[in-house]
Design an enzyme around this catalytic site. Sequence first.
Site, mmCIF file in Angstrom:
data_model
loop_
_atom_site.group_PDB
_atom_site.id
_atom_site.type_symbol
_atom_site.label_atom_id
_atom_site.label_comp_id
_atom_site.label_asym_id
_atom_site.label_seq_id
_atom_site.Cartn_x
_atom_site.Cartn_y
_atom_site.Cartn_z
ATOM 1 N N ALA A 137 -5.220 2.075 -1.854
ATOM 2 C CA ALA A 137 -6.228 1.015 -1.727
ATOM 3 C C ALA A 137 -5.633 -0.183 -0.973
ATOM 4 O O ALA A 137 -4.431 -0.431 -1.073
ATOM 5 C CB ALA A 137 -6.703 0.583 -3.118
ATOM 6 N N PRO A 138 -6.461 -0.877 -0.191
ATOM 7 C CA PRO A 138 -7.914 -0.790 -0.082
ATOM 8 C C PRO A 138 -8.427 0.280 0.885
ATOM 9 O O PRO A 138 -9.632 0.467 1.003
ATOM 10 C CB PRO A 138 -8.310 -2.179 0.414
ATOM 11 N N GLY A 139 -7.537 0.956 1.608
ATOM 12 C CA GLY A 139 -7.983 2.087 2.406
ATOM 13 C C GLY A 139 -7.861 1.935 3.903
ATOM 14 O O GLY A 139 -8.241 2.845 4.642
ATOM 15 N N ASP A 176 3.507 3.203 0.834
ATOM 16 C CA ASP A 176 3.223 1.812 1.202
ATOM 17 C C ASP A 176 3.083 1.015 -0.090
ATOM 18 O O ASP A 176 1.981 0.646 -0.486
ATOM 19 C CB ASP A 176 1.938 1.761 2.040
ATOM 20 N N LYS A 225 -5.166 1.972 5.856
ATOM 21 C CA LYS A 225 -4.261 2.986 6.408
ATOM 22 C C LYS A 225 -4.793 4.396 6.128
ATOM 23 O O LYS A 225 -4.641 5.291 6.955
ATOM 24 C CB LYS A 225 -2.857 2.805 5.836
ATOM 25 N N CYS A 277 4.898 -4.839 3.868
ATOM 26 C CA CYS A 277 4.471 -5.986 4.668
ATOM 27 C C CYS A 277 5.323 -7.197 4.306
ATOM 28 O O CYS A 277 4.809 -8.273 4.037
ATOM 29 C CB CYS A 277 2.986 -6.272 4.471
#
Length: 463
Positions: A272-274, A338, A276, A391
Amino acid sequence: MMVAVAPTPSTAIAPARRCAFAVVRRVFEGGAFADRAFHVEAAALDRRDRSLAMRLAYGTVQRKGTLDHLIERLADRRISRLDAPVLAALRLGLFELLYLSGAPDRAVVGDAVELAKTSGHGGHGLVNAVLRRAAREADGALLGSLDDSTQEGAAIAHSHPEWIARLWWERLGAADARALMAYDNEPGEVALRANTLVTDAASLAAELQASAVPCHLDDAIPEAVVLDGPFDAHDSPLWPSGAFAAQSRAAMLVSRALAPRAGERVLDLCAAPGGKTTHLAALSDDDGQIVAVERNARRARELGETARRMRCTSVSVELGDATQPRSRDRSFDCVLVDPPCSGLGTLQANADLRWRMTPESVAQMEQAQRAILAAGADAVGAGGVLVYSTCTISPIENELVIADFLDSHADFAIDDLASRRASVGQPSAAEQTAARGGFAGTVLTLPHRDGTAGFFIARLRRS
């Protein structure tokens, strides 16, 4: 916790300043997230007032470190001695005097004084005196007196916690650290990813009638559209059709690094949030199987809705804990890890994040990152690829995690992204400055250099 702010007559204080004052109080007194507090407080504002209120609120939150330093100098007292509403009024008024133009000084000072009165505890006289003094000195003198030649001075001048200034000073060197901190206080990029299952970047830009800004990463991400001004994605008539996703180009590089092909099985952990997830589906022509794992039920539902909006039929959402190994299912061709991170590469977009994050919270996240990476590696089939991305610009969450992982996983090796630079983007700062303990073959985007968020990307291949 919600902070009660006494109402004031609408004719007494400019609506934008009243809104920004409430947001600043909720952030620093109640621990609210700046974007959520703004969404509530700005609901009744028209577009013009909303735009000004956003600049005032987010700018004041970002510049808190600099503002507090100057307030202590001008008031000749520690900010800890000031009542919270008085401090909020001082921060807001001083920010507008120093960083924005257009409003008369007397209007800025007058509204700040009235805002301070809303607490009923006095202190408005101090607000008047401090801001009037600041207005006399605001023409470059106050900001010009700040010296960023040291870590401590740079933290004040560019409004970052000292531990972040020290981290980047050691990691990137003084010049890049200063440039990065200064850039964090500027507006971030406005980027969209054209959903290639629906359209392409040129067609999207034409339909939006948008002016795109060229940049050196565009060749690596042909689906990227970078706009030259603000854009309300959810208000666009193209949003329901799934024609685009709002996503930084650095985030787009992550899916590009994994590079799934049609027919492959892909595992996306912490999906989430989607953004990638749906990019992976587009890159593989929506032909294959993408398992998107999310442990929060609400976010998992929203992820499924995003996949449907983006027309990604190859995506299936799995409610689960990404830290748990999947040893019985070691058959994925590609795995994306991620994990949650400190987000230090996204400080432009998150006004209050620099004040929320601490070295202790970074250390806690690093432990979870290692566990999720190990679980992701467990699911990679022979010859398969794993991409680890964050990130953030933090060696403890990036290079050190990868180094320790490779030490304990002899069947994995770096799949050199530097050799794939034409399709992936810039070499990492670690690669450029190996003497500082960098990790060759990885990619690190830097906001001040690349004009996008700061992301670390490592591509690993199982033997």
